[in-house]
Design a protein around this motif. Structure first.
Motif, short mmCIF file in Angstrom:
data_model
loop_
_atom_site.label_atom_id
_atom_site.label_comp_id
_atom_site.label_asym_id
_atom_site.label_seq_id
_atom_site.Cartn_x
_atom_site.Cartn_y
_atom_site.Cartn_z
N UNK A 23 -32.61 -76.35 -22.74
CA UNK A 23 -32.95 -77.73 -23.07
C UNK A 23 -33.09 -78.64 -21.86
N UNK A 24 -32.80 -78.15 -20.66
CA UNK A 24 -32.93 -78.96 -19.45
C UNK A 24 -34.41 -79.09 -19.11
N UNK A 25 -34.89 -80.35 -19.08
CA UNK A 25 -36.31 -80.61 -18.80
C UNK A 25 -36.54 -80.61 -17.29
N UNK A 26 -35.70 -81.37 -16.55
CA UNK A 26 -35.79 -81.42 -15.08
C UNK A 26 -34.41 -81.19 -14.50
N UNK A 27 -34.32 -80.36 -13.49
CA UNK A 27 -33.06 -80.06 -12.83
C UNK A 27 -33.14 -80.56 -11.39
N UNK A 28 -32.28 -81.53 -11.04
CA UNK A 28 -32.30 -82.11 -9.69
C UNK A 28 -31.24 -81.50 -8.78
N UNK A 29 -30.47 -80.53 -9.29
CA UNK A 29 -29.42 -79.91 -8.47
C UNK A 29 -30.01 -78.78 -7.64
N UNK A 30 -29.42 -78.56 -6.47
CA UNK A 30 -29.85 -77.45 -5.62
C UNK A 30 -28.98 -76.23 -5.87
N UNK A 31 -27.68 -76.45 -6.05
CA UNK A 31 -26.73 -75.38 -6.32
C UNK A 31 -26.20 -75.57 -7.75
N UNK A 32 -26.03 -74.48 -8.47
CA UNK A 32 -25.60 -74.53 -9.86
C UNK A 32 -24.24 -75.22 -10.02
N UNK A 33 -24.17 -76.19 -10.91
CA UNK A 33 -22.94 -76.90 -11.29
C UNK A 33 -22.34 -77.76 -10.19
N UNK A 34 -23.08 -78.05 -9.13
CA UNK A 34 -22.58 -78.92 -8.05
C UNK A 34 -23.53 -80.06 -7.82
N UNK A 35 -22.98 -81.25 -7.59
CA UNK A 35 -23.78 -82.44 -7.31
C UNK A 35 -24.47 -82.28 -5.96
#
Length: 83
Positions: free
Chosen positions: A42-54
């Protein structure tokens, strides 16, 4: 166990880091409750570079899990905000 709905919700919400306010996801959320988990499909856009980290402050905001047999991020309470 039941799978998540095949028909994707139409309402999208923006998910931000609670610490530094940088945007993490654009997500199709169903219902009006609190954000507990994010199904990856369901994620349309993902702005993270590493999974689960800001990407800005490096804080871990979620854990990678399987919910009802579907890959998802389980959100850690108080680490994200949504608009």
């Amino acid at each position: 166990m039941a799978k998540p709905n095949k028909k994707q919700p139409t309402k999208t919400v923006d998910i931000y880091c609670a610490k530094c306010k940088s945007q993490l996801f654009k997500y199709r959320k169903g219902g009006k409750g609190a954000l507990v988990k994010c199904f990856k499909e369901r994620i349309v856009e993902d702005f993270t570079t590493e999974s689960c980290k800001c990407p800005s402050c490096g804080q871990e905001f979620a854990r990678d899990t399987l919910v009802r047999g579907t890959p998802a991020y389980k959100i850690i309470g108080g680490k994200v905000t949504m608009k």
